[in-house]
Write a protein that holds these residues in place. Structure first.
Motif, PDB file in Angstrom:
ATOM      1  N   LEU A  20       0.851  -1.186   0.000  1.00 49.01           N
ATOM      2  CA  LEU A  20       0.000   0.000   0.000  1.00 49.01           C
ATOM      3  C   LEU A  20       0.884   1.232   0.000  1.00 49.01           C
ATOM      4  N   ILE A  21       0.582   2.158  -0.914  1.00 50.49           N
ATOM      5  CA  ILE A  21       1.380   3.376  -1.030  1.00 50.49           C
ATOM      6  C   ILE A  21       0.440   4.546  -1.268  1.00 50.49           C
ATOM      7  N   SER A  22       0.628   5.596  -0.489  1.00 55.27           N
ATOM      8  CA  SER A  22      -0.123   6.828  -0.665  1.00 55.27           C
ATOM      9  C   SER A  22       0.817   7.876  -1.247  1.00 55.27           C
ATOM     10  N   LEU A  23       0.362   8.566  -2.293  1.00 51.87           N
ATOM     11  CA  LEU A  23       1.179   9.577  -2.971  1.00 51.87           C
ATOM     12  C   LEU A  23       0.557  10.958  -2.757  1.00 51.87           C
ATOM     13  N   GLU A  24       1.261  11.821  -2.030  1.00 47.65           N
ATOM     14  CA  GLU A  24       0.785  13.169  -1.706  1.00 47.65           C
ATOM     15  C   GLU A  24       0.926  14.087  -2.919  1.00 47.65           C
ATOM     16  N   THR A  25      -0.188  14.679  -3.344  1.00 45.16           N
ATOM     17  CA  THR A  25      -0.202  15.510  -4.552  1.00 45.16           C
ATOM     18  C   THR A  25      -0.333  17.006  -4.278  1.00 45.16           C
ATOM     19  N   TRP A  26      -0.665  17.396  -3.048  1.00 50.84           N
ATOM     20  CA  TRP A  26      -0.967  18.805  -2.783  1.00 50.84           C
ATOM     21  C   TRP A  26       0.207  19.613  -2.256  1.00 50.84           C
ATOM     22  N   THR A  27       1.129  19.003  -1.557  1.00 50.16           N
ATOM     23  CA  THR A  27       2.222  19.770  -0.964  1.00 50.16           C
ATOM     24  C   THR A  27       3.553  19.059  -1.192  1.00 50.16           C
ATOM     25  N   ASN A  28       4.619  19.843  -1.227  1.00 54.71           N
ATOM     26  CA  ASN A  28       5.965  19.288  -1.326  1.00 54.71           C
ATOM     27  C   ASN A  28       6.711  19.420  -0.003  1.00 54.71           C
ATOM     28  N   ASN A  29       6.038  19.906   1.026  1.00 53.74           N
ATOM     29  CA  ASN A  29       6.651  20.132   2.326  1.00 53.74           C
ATOM     30  C   ASN A  29       6.783  18.796   3.068  1.00 53.74           C
ATOM     31  N   MET A  30       8.016  18.313   3.158  1.00 52.93           N
ATOM     32  CA  MET A  30       8.257  17.009   3.770  1.00 52.93           C
ATOM     33  C   MET A  30       7.878  16.977   5.246  1.00 52.93           C
ATOM     34  N   GLN A  31       8.024  18.104   5.946  1.00 51.59           N
ATOM     35  CA  GLN A  31       7.650  18.161   7.359  1.00 51.59           C
ATOM     36  C   GLN A  31       6.134  17.976   7.506  1.00 51.59           C
ATOM     37  N   SER A  32       5.363  18.552   6.578  1.00 54.56           N
ATOM     38  CA  SER A  32       3.906  18.382   6.604  1.00 54.56           C
ATOM     39  C   SER A  32       3.524  16.923   6.364  1.00 54.56           C
ATOM     40  N   LEU A  33       4.235  16.266   5.448  1.00 54.35           N
ATOM     41  CA  LEU A  33       3.972  14.857   5.189  1.00 54.35           C
ATOM     42  C   LEU A  33       4.242  14.008   6.429  1.00 54.35           C
ATOM     43  N   LYS A  34       5.370  14.283   7.083  1.00 56.28           N
ATOM     44  CA  LYS A  34       5.725  13.527   8.285  1.00 56.28           C
ATOM     45  C   LYS A  34       4.687  13.753   9.387  1.00 56.28           C
ATOM     46  N   HIS A  35       4.285  15.011   9.580  1.00 61.07           N
ATOM     47  CA  HIS A  35       3.287  15.331  10.601  1.00 61.07           C
ATOM     48  C   HIS A  35       1.966  14.610  10.310  1.00 61.07           C
ATOM     49  N   TYR A  36       1.538  14.629   9.069  1.00 64.79           N
ATOM     50  CA  TYR A  36       0.283  13.981   8.671  1.00 64.79           C
ATOM     51  C   TYR A  36       0.364  12.469   8.905  1.00 64.79           C
ATOM     52  N   SER A  37       1.487  11.877   8.511  1.00 64.26           N
ATOM     53  CA  SER A  37       1.674  10.442   8.690  1.00 64.26           C
ATOM     54  C   SER A  37       1.672  10.070  10.171  1.00 64.26           C
ATOM     55  N   ASP A  38       2.386  10.846  10.988  1.00 61.04           N
ATOM     56  CA  ASP A  38       2.440  10.581  12.431  1.00 61.04           C
ATOM     57  C   ASP A  38       1.076  10.772  13.076  1.00 61.04           C
ATOM     58  N   LYS A  39       0.406  11.853  12.722  1.00 60.42           N
ATOM     59  CA  LYS A  39      -0.904  12.166  13.310  1.00 60.42           C
ATOM     60  C   LYS A  39      -1.925  11.069  13.011  1.00 60.42           C
ATOM     61  N   ASN A  40      -1.866  10.523  11.804  1.00 60.01           N
ATOM     62  CA  ASN A  40      -2.808   9.481  11.398  1.00 60.01           C
ATOM     63  C   ASN A  40      -2.293   8.067  11.655  1.00 60.01           C
ATOM     64  N   GLU A  41      -1.096   7.966  12.257  1.00 61.09           N
ATOM     65  CA  GLU A  41      -0.486   6.671  12.573  1.00 61.09           C
ATOM     66  C   GLU A  41      -0.530   5.731  11.377  1.00 61.09           C
TER      67      GLU A  41
END
Length: 191
Positions: free
Chosen positions: A113-134
């Protein structure tokens, strides 16, 4: 988004007395009038992810939020579920629990399973989103080139690829009642 509001008071209103059953709005359109979605050029064919059904999935190499590179064709002979997403997208966020359940249920199977983020390039935002949603599956930063080759015009869009990377299913949008069930049916068939 800015809004402009104006109002006018009208005191001498006259209504028509047409029978609603005989009323046809099209009778009041000027000759040659065309109805179309705002901003859409009806003469251009809109890119459609469904056009890729039955074709080999375009290869890509994309980074996760730790800048580790993941390449589609180096995932081995696994069935792949790709979700094109946006971290600010409500339906995308609503689909996260379903994907987490699938990641758990298929942990010992040949499914990636792979999710591809299309809206932002901010890696910190991706990490925060991934952590927040576990998130218990891969979450990568998608490039504009990949979005274009997969004909992504909105999110979420789910692609199910067989072990040979042929696109077997495309689902646009997310329905809590239907999407997970449909994804599981296709994945089970391919495993």
């Amino acid at each position: 988004m800015a809004h402009s509001v104006s109002s006018t008071r009208v005191f001498d209103v006259e209504t028509n007395h047409l029978d609603i059953k005989k009323f046809k709005l099209a009778d009041y359109f000027p000759e040659g009038y065309e109805i179309r979605e705002y901003g859409i050029d009806t003469h251009k064919k809109k890119p459609n992810a469904h056009d890729l059904l039955g074709k080999k999935a375009p290869d890509w190499t994309l980074p996760d939020f730790n800048n580790r590179m993941v390449t589609l064709n180096k995932l081995g002979s696994k069935v792949v579920l790709l979700k094109f997403t946006g971290i600010g997208c409500g339906p995308c966020q609503a689909s996260v629990p379903a994907l987490k359940r699938m990641a758990e249920d298929y942990e010992d199977k040949d499914l990636e399973l792979i999710s591809l983020e299309t809206w932002t390039n901010n890696m910190q935002s991706l990490k925060h989103y991934s952590d927040k949603n576990e998130m218990n599956y891969k979450f990568l930063n998608c490039s504009d080139e990949v979005k274009k080759t997969y004909k992504i015009s909105g999110v979420p869009v789910f692609f199910v690829l067989d072990k040979n990377r042929i696109i077997r299913k495309v689902i646009k949008g997310f329905s809590p009642e239907k999407t997970e069930k449909n994804l599981r049916a296709v994945v089970n068939k391919l495993l």
